[in-house]
Design an enzyme around this catalytic site. Sequence first.
Site, mmCIF file in Angstrom:
data_model
loop_
_atom_site.group_PDB
_atom_site.id
_atom_site.type_symbol
_atom_site.label_atom_id
_atom_site.label_comp_id
_atom_site.label_asym_id
_atom_site.label_seq_id
_atom_site.Cartn_x
_atom_site.Cartn_y
_atom_site.Cartn_z
ATOM 1 N N ASP A 47 0.820 -1.220 0.000
ATOM 2 C CA ASP A 47 0.000 0.000 0.000
ATOM 3 C C ASP A 47 0.853 1.268 0.000
ATOM 4 O OD1 ASP A 47 -3.031 -0.907 0.568
ATOM 5 O OD2 ASP A 47 -1.646 -2.231 1.630
ATOM 6 N N HIS A 92 0.627 3.535 -2.439
ATOM 7 C CA HIS A 92 -0.309 4.565 -2.916
ATOM 8 C C HIS A 92 0.427 5.710 -3.609
ATOM 9 C CE1 HIS A 92 -4.172 3.096 -1.340
ATOM 10 N NE2 HIS A 92 -3.442 2.543 -0.390
ATOM 11 N N ASP A 116 -1.658 -2.137 -4.341
ATOM 12 C CA ASP A 116 -1.857 -0.681 -4.250
ATOM 13 C C ASP A 116 -0.533 0.073 -4.345
ATOM 14 O OD1 ASP A 116 -4.570 -0.814 -4.173
ATOM 15 O OD2 ASP A 116 -4.795 -0.389 -2.044
ATOM 16 N N HIS A 131 -6.936 -0.422 -5.733
ATOM 17 C CA HIS A 131 -6.792 0.893 -6.344
ATOM 18 C C HIS A 131 -6.191 0.810 -7.745
ATOM 19 C CE1 HIS A 131 -7.612 4.050 -3.179
ATOM 20 N NE2 HIS A 131 -7.795 2.921 -2.517
ATOM 21 N N HIS A 187 -4.424 -9.281 -0.843
ATOM 22 C CA HIS A 187 -4.831 -7.880 -0.711
ATOM 23 C C HIS A 187 -6.352 -7.843 -0.552
ATOM 24 C CE1 HIS A 187 -3.958 -3.522 -1.334
ATOM 25 N NE2 HIS A 187 -5.244 -3.504 -1.661
#
Length: 691
Positions: free
Chosen positions: A20, A22, A60, A129, A217
């Site tokens: 993650d 991001h 992600d 995402h 995930h």
Amino acid sequence: MSSESTLDDEHTFKILIATDIHLGYLEKDAIRGNDTYNTLDEILKCAKTNQVDFILLGGDLFHENKPSRRCLHNCITMLRKYCMGDTPIHFNILSDQTINFNTTQFPWVNYQDENLNISIPAFSIHGNHDDPTGAEGLCALDLLSASGLVNHFGHSQSVERIEISPILMQKGSTKLALYGLGSIPDERLYRMFVNNQVTMLRPKEDQDEWFNLFTIHQNRSKHGPTNYIPEQFLDEFLDLVVWGHEHECLITPTRNEQQLFYVTQPGSSVATSLSPGEAAKKHIGLLRVKGRKMNLQKIPLKTARQFFIQDVVLADYQDLFTPDTPQVTKKVESLCYAKVTEMLEEAERERLGCPLTPEKPLIRLRVDYSGGFETFNTSRFSQKFVDRIANPKDLIHFLRHREQKEDIKDDVNVDYSKLLKTTAVEGLRVEDLVKQYFEAAEQTVQLSLLTEQGMGKAIQEFVDKDEKDAIEELITYQLEKTQRHLQARGVITEQDIDTEIRLYRDSKKNTTEEENEIREAFNRAKAHREPADLDIFDELADDAMDSDEGSVPFSPPVRGRGRASRARGGRGRGKGATASEPKPTGRGRSQKPSATTQSRSIMQAFQATSQRSSRSGAATSYKAEEVTIDDSDEDIPVMKATRPPPKPTSSSSFTKYSSQNQSQSSRGVAFDDSDEDEDNPFKGPSRQTRR
């Protein structure tokens, strides 16, 4: 083992674990715009400094389904800077790589490509995402995979059954089986586990000699009856599970006493919401595996921005003020000022001696003003700290406990803020709001044609991915299906029609047929979308990662939010052409001005079904519009690598292991969680008997 050089011998896997990241979150923010890029740079630099064998990412990597040019450029630049070089690779791949890397035309690990010089391979699954979407089922990771920078694995192409084949690695005498499963809507995956539709393959030979590492995930904490994946669903032969998607850093492995494996939750490397779970210090992990023993070393991230959160209940300060105290609002404001100042002083103390930590921290003060207190002007209050904190607009969050649930009789005057817990509003999804609306609404305004799930996902497409035709196409498609059903049943009277429609709608609720219909309707929306004038780079960065929900082989993911409030920012749709410039017509559609398309609202999307003129070729059945993907590789050129992989283990050498079966062998993995004795991470017997 008295020295680090002795520990990291030719039989020890060294793996850097992170989830993650991001990348690109708030990249346009003046203060926090570079946070994700600085943290990724630190993670990759840490991998190079520790001379790891490979990097394992738990999903992600990107925050947006369509990363910006800046985001892609920075990611590619850093991967090339740290992951390419002359350092030799000391482990081999033994499994069939055409099965492990089935989403690329180059089905082999990147370090075995004769045209690339990779020093640190990176293996990654996709998250919710950066999930694969569109008819081609592509995601941002596929761009990095095609360029040879990342090895994308764990992509399941079937929505009926999942078969997870591991990447089999060997370094010296240590054998590692790397399993991966990219993000799948939690409700669907939960149902597949219950129906024994998830199978994990294991080597037939020497099963007890393999260290089994699984990367997933999904939601780990329970967000609903089936909106999470219980740890008990996972196979008991696993040794370590790297759990992505949850943002709270719980990286120290915890033992599941029922399945007897360990679970590590590295958490996110950047705070994407101002929630308590994000306030934990951010870490990545350095995993060492030797034989059947492992050790996980926690590495704190120095570039992660500090985040402090505190709750204040005004009713607990009756010795200072009450709702009837004169000028109580000023006294409440003074109390909040003192609390924020305390958190700033604590952040300053922790930042001493760490120049890489950003100067301005994230501060959140949640004020419970239940009991008759009034709020104050948060904008004026935040101006006092505008030069000291990174989030002045989100500094104060007022909340109040609901006192009593009112009877809902009028669907027009429903106050939905009273139906929801204040603390849960930040992570609420569009689908949840739609579902709660119809649960609270009168019977006269219930859906008669669509299901709540279909309507929720269509609105989610409209909001998250700017798919303006999603609602319209779903209504049109369901109308056509229902009309054909009524004609086939020969229903004539109005009362029978209403009854048959209701029965037909209820029969599809929470079924695979419903999911397939929603996915096909989104395909129609994508097929009729007007193409923009794109240059070559836009075609690479946008079209290849089309965020419209995908074709039949690929499942449309539900946007699980985990512990983070991952609100999608507005996306600019301009590609260099102004609104006055004509765009090329779409497939069989009349040309429309782009300004009209961009200004469409959700209500207009509903109204468009009755206003749209008949399309050309309306008599064509929907099946004729389905996209067929040719998976054959007859015409795919395959270059011979100078470093060919060893003879792969044939698929027949795997044994199927259902997620619900029990292992016949009694095995375990030794784990040392002590941080003090880092000179000897492999303590304890190589096996411990499972009870």
